[in-house]
Structures are given as structure tokens and as C-alpha cells.
Design a protein around this motif. Structure first.
Motif, PDB file in Angstrom:
ATOM      1  N   GLU A 102       0.839  -1.198   0.000  1.00  0.00           N
ATOM      2  CA  GLU A 102       0.000   0.000   0.000  1.00  0.00           C
ATOM      3  C   GLU A 102       0.876   1.251   0.000  1.00  0.00           C
ATOM      4  OE1 GLU A 102      -3.627  -1.867   2.696  1.00  0.00           O
ATOM      5  OE2 GLU A 102      -2.321  -0.364   3.581  1.00  0.00           O
ATOM      6  N   VAL A 103       0.351   2.307  -0.595  1.00  0.00           N
ATOM      7  CA  VAL A 103       1.009   3.608  -0.593  1.00  0.00           C
ATOM      8  C   VAL A 103       0.249   4.504   0.373  1.00  0.00           C
ATOM      9  CG1 VAL A 103       1.567   5.645  -1.973  1.00  0.00           C
ATOM     10  CG2 VAL A 103       1.835   3.348  -2.953  1.00  0.00           C
ATOM     11  N   TRP A 104       0.989   5.246   1.193  1.00  0.00           N
ATOM     12  CA  TRP A 104       0.421   6.175   2.160  1.00  0.00           C
ATOM     13  C   TRP A 104       1.074   7.539   1.961  1.00  0.00           C
ATOM     14  CZ3 TRP A 104      -2.858   4.874   6.501  1.00  0.00           C
ATOM     15  CH2 TRP A 104      -3.274   3.548   6.495  1.00  0.00           C
ATOM     16  N   ARG A 105       0.304   8.616   2.075  1.00  0.00           N
ATOM     17  CA  ARG A 105       0.834   9.976   1.916  1.00  0.00           C
ATOM     18  C   ARG A 105       0.364  10.842   3.078  1.00  0.00           C
ATOM     19  NH1 ARG A 105       3.516  10.936  -2.672  1.00  0.00           N
ATOM     20  NH2 ARG A 105       3.117   9.603  -4.458  1.00  0.00           N
ATOM     21  N   ASP A 106       1.196  11.853   3.391  1.00  0.00           N
ATOM     22  CA  ASP A 106       0.810  12.813   4.423  1.00  0.00           C
ATOM     23  C   ASP A 106       0.422  14.138   3.776  1.00  0.00           C
ATOM     24  OD1 ASP A 106       3.181  14.096   3.763  1.00  0.00           O
ATOM     25  OD2 ASP A 106       4.128  13.790   5.710  1.00  0.00           O
ATOM     26  N   GLY A 107       0.161  15.148   4.585  1.00  0.00           N
ATOM     27  CA  GLY A 107      -0.255  16.457   4.094  1.00  0.00           C
ATOM     28  C   GLY A 107       0.794  17.168   3.264  1.00  0.00           C
ATOM     29  N   ASN A 108       2.054  16.778   3.412  1.00  0.00           N
ATOM     30  CA  ASN A 108       3.143  17.364   2.620  1.00  0.00           C
ATOM     31  C   ASN A 108       3.438  16.554   1.365  1.00  0.00           C
ATOM     32  OD1 ASN A 108       3.573  19.409   4.538  1.00  0.00           O
ATOM     33  ND2 ASN A 108       4.789  17.988   5.776  1.00  0.00           N
ATOM     34  N   ASN A 109       2.586  15.580   1.072  1.00  0.00           N
ATOM     35  CA  ASN A 109       2.722  14.685  -0.075  1.00  0.00           C
ATOM     36  C   ASN A 109       3.928  13.753   0.041  1.00  0.00           C
ATOM     37  OD1 ASN A 109       1.367  13.718  -2.304  1.00  0.00           O
ATOM     38  ND2 ASN A 109       2.612  14.891  -3.740  1.00  0.00           N
ATOM     39  N   SER A 110       4.448  13.576   1.277  1.00  0.00           N
ATOM     40  CA  SER A 110       5.502  12.592   1.498  1.00  0.00           C
ATOM     41  C   SER A 110       4.887  11.199   1.359  1.00  0.00           C
ATOM     42  CB  SER A 110       6.099  12.741   2.893  1.00  0.00           C
ATOM     43  OG  SER A 110       6.737  13.988   3.020  1.00  0.00           O
ATOM     44  N   LYS A 111       5.660  10.280   0.817  1.00  0.00           N
ATOM     45  CA  LYS A 111       5.149   8.950   0.505  1.00  0.00           C
ATOM     46  C   LYS A 111       5.864   7.889   1.323  1.00  0.00           C
ATOM     47  CE  LYS A 111       5.440   5.742  -3.364  1.00  0.00           C
ATOM     48  NZ  LYS A 111       5.813   5.613  -4.772  1.00  0.00           N
ATOM     49  N   LEU A 112       5.070   7.000   1.926  1.00  0.00           N
ATOM     50  CA  LEU A 112       5.589   5.803   2.580  1.00  0.00           C
ATOM     51  C   LEU A 112       4.875   4.607   1.954  1.00  0.00           C
ATOM     52  CD1 LEU A 112       5.688   6.788   6.366  1.00  0.00           C
ATOM     53  CD2 LEU A 112       7.588   6.717   4.749  1.00  0.00           C
ATOM     54  N   GLU A 113       5.565   3.477   1.931  1.00  0.00           N
ATOM     55  CA  GLU A 113       4.958   2.258   1.416  1.00  0.00           C
ATOM     56  C   GLU A 113       4.883   1.231   2.538  1.00  0.00           C
ATOM     57  OE1 GLU A 113       6.098   1.024  -2.700  1.00  0.00           O
ATOM     58  OE2 GLU A 113       7.635   2.561  -2.370  1.00  0.00           O
ATOM     59  N   LEU A 114       3.721   0.592   2.647  1.00  0.00           N
ATOM     60  CA  LEU A 114       3.504  -0.477   3.616  1.00  0.00           C
ATOM     61  C   LEU A 114       3.510  -1.782   2.841  1.00  0.00           C
ATOM     62  CD1 LEU A 114       2.772  -1.589   6.408  1.00  0.00           C
ATOM     63  CD2 LEU A 114       0.377  -1.085   5.880  1.00  0.00           C
ATOM     64  N   LYS A 115       4.415  -2.694   3.212  1.00  0.00           N
ATOM     65  CA  LYS A 115       4.550  -3.961   2.508  1.00  0.00           C
ATOM     66  C   LYS A 115       4.511  -5.118   3.496  1.00  0.00           C
ATOM     67  CE  LYS A 115       7.336  -2.083  -1.259  1.00  0.00           C
ATOM     68  NZ  LYS A 115       8.535  -2.266  -2.077  1.00  0.00           N
ATOM     69  N   GLU A 116       3.776  -6.141   3.118  1.00  0.00           N
ATOM     70  CA  GLU A 116       3.747  -7.379   3.891  1.00  0.00           C
ATOM     71  C   GLU A 116       4.871  -8.270   3.379  1.00  0.00           C
ATOM     72  OE1 GLU A 116       0.591 -10.941   4.924  1.00  0.00           O
ATOM     73  OE2 GLU A 116       0.270  -9.702   3.158  1.00  0.00           O
ATOM     74  N   GLU A 117       5.815  -8.587   4.274  1.00  0.00           N
ATOM     75  CA  GLU A 117       6.971  -9.387   3.884  1.00  0.00           C
ATOM     76  C   GLU A 117       7.334 -10.364   4.998  1.00  0.00           C
ATOM     77  OE1 GLU A 117       9.490  -6.216   1.265  1.00  0.00           O
ATOM     78  OE2 GLU A 117       9.524  -5.914   3.433  1.00  0.00           O
ATOM     79  N   LEU A 118       7.314 -11.655   4.660  1.00  0.00           N
ATOM     80  CA  LEU A 118       7.743 -12.694   5.610  1.00  0.00           C
ATOM     81  C   LEU A 118       7.090 -12.535   6.985  1.00  0.00           C
ATOM     82  CD1 LEU A 118      11.537 -12.771   4.692  1.00  0.00           C
ATOM     83  CD2 LEU A 118       9.756 -14.348   3.914  1.00  0.00           C
ATOM     84  N   ASP A 119       5.778 -12.469   7.012  1.00  0.00           N
ATOM     85  CA  ASP A 119       4.998 -12.353   8.252  1.00  0.00           C
ATOM     86  C   ASP A 119       5.289 -11.086   9.044  1.00  0.00           C
ATOM     87  OD1 ASP A 119       3.629 -14.758   7.789  1.00  0.00           O
ATOM     88  OD2 ASP A 119       5.235 -15.921   8.713  1.00  0.00           O
TER      89      ASP A 119
END
Length: 158
Positions: A102-119
Motif C-alpha cells: 500500500e502507498v500512504w501519503r501525508d499532508g506534505n505529499n511525502s510517501k511511505l509504502e507499507l509492505k507485507e513481507e515474511l509475516d
């Protein structure tokens, strides 16, 4: 709000669920083909309309500590969706499904990615690992606390 009888009719329209009466006129519904020890999909459907559905580790839900969401105020469409998601979650082992990204963004348009990996649920800033969590909900709580919101498949921030 749907009545007890309406919720019961919706739940019982899923032939893969098995009814089990419990105390205080409450009813549980089990998915006996679950790939996990957990088989309860709907817990404690009560004559007052209250009920819970098991959605632990299913992205898009915010369950309590037991992995349940309350469906007392759910519409028919919402109730059907959560039941279908719960059945799907219990019918797929982690090896059967694609890992979540999943891609997540904040109010400053900064981007973080949430990834499911190896439990684990890992949060990345670019290629750098920002943090790692034991379950999806912990990761989501962290992202929300940091001011991030999930970006939907259509590119719109939810």
C-alpha cells in the motif's frame, strides 16, 4: 440499522457458514473449511442487532484486540462485504494470496509504502526501511499517528 432477523437472513444466505446457538439467545456462524484454527466468522449475533465479524489481518479493517469489528450499524451491503472478506481471509493461507503493498501519503505529499513481507508489516521510505510491525493494524496505527493516509487503487487519498 438492520434487525436481528434481517442480519440473520443475510448471514444465512452464505451456505458455507454453519450456525451454532450460544448463550443469551446469541448465535455464532462458523466457516468450517477455514485453513486456520479460527472458524468463527460472525460472533454473538444478538436479538438486539449487535454482532461481531472476525477480520484479523484483513487490510481495510480496524479490528479490536480479538480481531473483531462490530457490525451493529452496518448496512446490508457493508455486512455482506465484511462477511465475504472474513470468509476469504479464513480460506486463504498466507501462501495462497499476494502480499499486501500500500502507498500512504501525508499532508506534505511525502510517501511511505507499507509492505507485507515474511509475516511482518514493513514501512518503507523509498528503499529505506522506516519501521517494522508484527501485524497490519499496528502498522496502520503508526502511519495514522504520523499523519499519513492510505492512497486507494484509484490514486485518491482515503
Amino acid at each position: 440499522m438492520l434487525t436481528f432477523e434481517e442480519k440473520q437472513a443475510i448471514i444465512e444466505s452464505y451456505p458455507e457458514l454453519t450456525r451454532k446457538d450460544v448463550s443469551m439467545k446469541r448465535v455464532n456462524y462458523h466457516y468450517l473449511d477455514s485453513k486456520f484454527d479460527k472458524t468463527v466468522v460472525v460472533q454473538h449475533l444478538h436479538p438486539n442487532g449487535n454482532a461481531f465479524v472476525y477480520v484479523a489481518d484483513i487490510p481495510g479493517y480496524e479490528p479490536d484486540g480479538r480481531g473483531l469489528v462490530n457490525v451493529r450499524e452496518a448496512s446490508e451491503a457493508e455486512l455482506r462485504q465484511v462477511i465475504e472478506d472474513a470468509i476469504k481471509g479464513l480460506s486463504e493461507s498466507n501462501d495462497d494470496r499476494e502480499p499486501v503493498e500500500e502507498v500512504w501519503r501525508d499532508g506534505n505529499n511525502s510517501k511511505l509504502e507499507l509492505k507485507e513481507e515474511l509475516d511482518a508489516w514493513n514501512v518503507y521510505h523509498g528503499l529505506n526501511l522506516e519501521d517494522s510491525f508484527g501485524d497490519y493494524q499496528e502498522a496502520v496505527d503508526y502511519l495514522k499517528e504520523e499523519g499519513f493516509r492510505k492512497v486507494g487503487d484509484d490514486g485518491v487519498i482515503e
